[in-house]
Design a protein around this motif. Structure first.
Motif, PDB file in Angstrom:
ATOM      1  N   UNK A  16      37.398  51.369  80.816  1.00  0.00           N
ATOM      2  CA  UNK A  16      38.279  52.539  80.739  1.00  0.00           C
ATOM      3  C   UNK A  16      39.152  52.474  79.479  1.00  0.00           C
ATOM      4  N   UNK A  17      39.733  51.308  79.215  1.00  0.00           N
ATOM      5  CA  UNK A  17      40.602  51.141  78.025  1.00  0.00           C
ATOM      6  C   UNK A  17      39.800  51.433  76.749  1.00  0.00           C
ATOM      7  N   UNK A  18      38.535  51.055  76.774  1.00  0.00           N
ATOM      8  CA  UNK A  18      37.689  51.262  75.602  1.00  0.00           C
ATOM      9  C   UNK A  18      37.326  52.751  75.445  1.00  0.00           C
ATOM     10  N   UNK A  19      37.072  53.416  76.582  1.00  0.00           N
ATOM     11  CA  UNK A  19      36.550  54.785  76.547  1.00  0.00           C
ATOM     12  C   UNK A  19      37.637  55.848  76.418  1.00  0.00           C
ATOM     13  N   UNK A  20      38.856  55.501  76.878  1.00  0.00           N
ATOM     14  CA  UNK A  20      39.915  56.526  76.911  1.00  0.00           C
ATOM     15  C   UNK A  20      41.058  56.067  76.009  1.00  0.00           C
ATOM     16  N   UNK A  21      41.187  56.672  74.822  1.00  0.00           N
ATOM     17  CA  UNK A  21      42.229  56.223  73.894  1.00  0.00           C
ATOM     18  C   UNK A  21      43.620  56.153  74.525  1.00  0.00           C
ATOM     19  N   UNK A  22      43.931  57.090  75.411  1.00  0.00           N
ATOM     20  CA  UNK A  22      45.270  57.108  76.001  1.00  0.00           C
ATOM     21  C   UNK A  22      45.446  55.975  77.024  1.00  0.00           C
ATOM     22  N   UNK A  23      44.337  55.377  77.432  1.00  0.00           N
ATOM     23  CA  UNK A  23      44.398  54.110  78.175  1.00  0.00           C
ATOM     24  C   UNK A  23      44.376  54.197  79.684  1.00  0.00           C
ATOM     25  N   UNK A  24      44.378  55.396  80.247  1.00  0.00           N
ATOM     26  CA  UNK A  24      44.298  55.467  81.706  1.00  0.00           C
ATOM     27  C   UNK A  24      43.571  56.722  82.174  1.00  0.00           C
ATOM     28  N   UNK A  25      43.103  56.627  83.418  1.00  0.00           N
ATOM     29  CA  UNK A  25      42.455  57.763  84.085  1.00  0.00           C
ATOM     30  C   UNK A  25      43.547  58.779  84.410  1.00  0.00           C
ATOM     31  N   UNK A  26      43.234  60.073  84.334  1.00  0.00           N
ATOM     32  CA  UNK A  26      44.251  61.104  84.591  1.00  0.00           C
ATOM     33  C   UNK A  26      44.597  61.198  86.069  1.00  0.00           C
ATOM     34  N   UNK A  27      45.845  61.532  86.330  1.00  0.00           N
ATOM     35  CA  UNK A  27      46.233  61.957  87.663  1.00  0.00           C
ATOM     36  C   UNK A  27      45.861  63.443  87.771  1.00  0.00           C
ATOM     37  N   UNK A  28      45.423  63.912  88.969  1.00  0.00           N
ATOM     38  CA  UNK A  28      45.066  65.335  89.080  1.00  0.00           C
ATOM     39  C   UNK A  28      46.183  66.276  88.628  1.00  0.00           C
ATOM     40  N   UNK A  29      47.425  65.856  88.786  1.00  0.00           N
ATOM     41  CA  UNK A  29      48.545  66.718  88.370  1.00  0.00           C
ATOM     42  C   UNK A  29      48.525  66.951  86.857  1.00  0.00           C
TER      43      UNK A  29
END
Ligand SMILES: NC(=O)c1ccc[n+]([C@@H]2O[C@H](COP(=O)([O-])OP(=O)(O)OC[C@H]3O[C@@H](n4cnc5c(N)ncnc54)[C@H](O)[C@@H]3O)[C@@H](O)[C@H]2O)c1
Length: 256
Positions: A212-225
């Motif tokens: 996830x850290x590698x794939x998402x520059x912002x570093x985390x999975x989104x919250x639905x909100x």
């Protein structure tokens, strides 16, 4: 921030995840909400959460691929809420047998996924359009579809899923072009990874978190909100001149 005061918004997939978070967000911003989903229990829970937040919902349990049921539910929502200013299509599935190499995916599986993700999106919008057109005056209504970054990249998320999401994105542009002259805006959101029941367990464990850290520059999975606030922006007059666009809400994953 009552940016949707007095508006009425219909949300499919509102019993869970991004759809539920959207129903809550738009209610907090002053809209009344019609919630559609096949999960009756989840709809009741969403309605209770919206009521707790001081909002009002009506809800209908249905399969979004069932045209007469969708037509009836849209008509009932307009009758109950008195108007319709926005539609959000969040009902969707990921289907196990679809997550294989293309040559192994059966036609039945492919069509099952298309029926919910693409046909369901088409039907909700088709039956809402008559209520969304604004032929007089400066008021505009808004359609927001939920596709996926699978519409933008071939990252291996299923044959039917990928095709359905690409179809949703293209269809949204057509809505914007055909109905823009009649006061309807339409935009597509492509979520990346979002922490909802659909993605349950996908990011658990050390290896998945490192990926996830590698794939998402912002570093985390989104919250639905975090998806819901983007949807609310596209529903509101804050985005009055935005139409026919695709917005990836993905923590930057498609930027790399
Ligand atoms: N969660 C993610 O990581 C992610 C990523 C990209 C795109 N998306 C998309 O976002 C949308 C919402 O997904 P979510 O993550 O909130 O998932 P979710 O499973 O929490 O919610 C999906 C909702 O759709 C409803 N639904 C499914 N089939 C239906 C049918 N035939 N008729 C009526 N309702 C039906 C389900 O009952 C559920 O309430 C989907 O279109 C999904 O493809 C999700």
């Amino acid at each position: 921030m009552q940016t949707l005061d007095g508006r009425a918004v219909l949300v499919t997939g509102a019993a869970s995840g991004i759809g539920r978070a959207t129903a809550l967000e738009v209610a907090r911003r002053g809209a009344v909400v019609a919630c559609l989903d096949r999960a009756a229990d989840g709809l009741e829970e969403t309605a209770a959460l919206v009521a707790e937040a001081g909002g009002r919902t009506v809800y209908h349990a249905l399969d979004v691929s069932d045209e007469p049921a969708v037509a009836d539910a849209v008509a009932a929502a307009v009758r109950d809420l008195g108007r319709l200013d926005g539609v959000v299509t969040s009902a969707g599935i990921v289907h196990g047998p679809d997550l294989q190499p293309i040559a192994d995916v059966s036609l039945e599986t492919f069509q099952q996924v298309l029926a919910v993700n693409l046909v369901g999106t088409f039907l909700a919008i088709k039956h809402a359009l008559a209520h969304l057109v604004r032929d007089d005056g400066p008021e505009r209504s808004s359609v927001v579809t939920i596709a996926s970054t699978a519409a933008l990249r071939g990252h291996g998320f299923g044959a039917g899923y990928t095709a359905s999401k690409g179809g949703v994105e293209a269809f949204t542009r057509l809505v914007a072009v055909q109905y823009g002259p009649r006061g309807v805006r339409a935009n597509c959101i492509c979520p990346g990874a979002v922490a909802t029941p659909m993605a349950a367990g996908a990011w658990d464990g050390e290896a998945a978190r490192a990926r996830m850290k590698r794939l998402i520059p912002i570093g985390n999975v989104a919250d639905p909100s975090e998806l819901a606030t983007a949807v609310a922006f596209l529903l509101s007059d804050d985005s009055r001149h935005v139409t026919g666009q695709t917005l990836a809400v993905d923590g930057g994953s498609t930027a790399q």
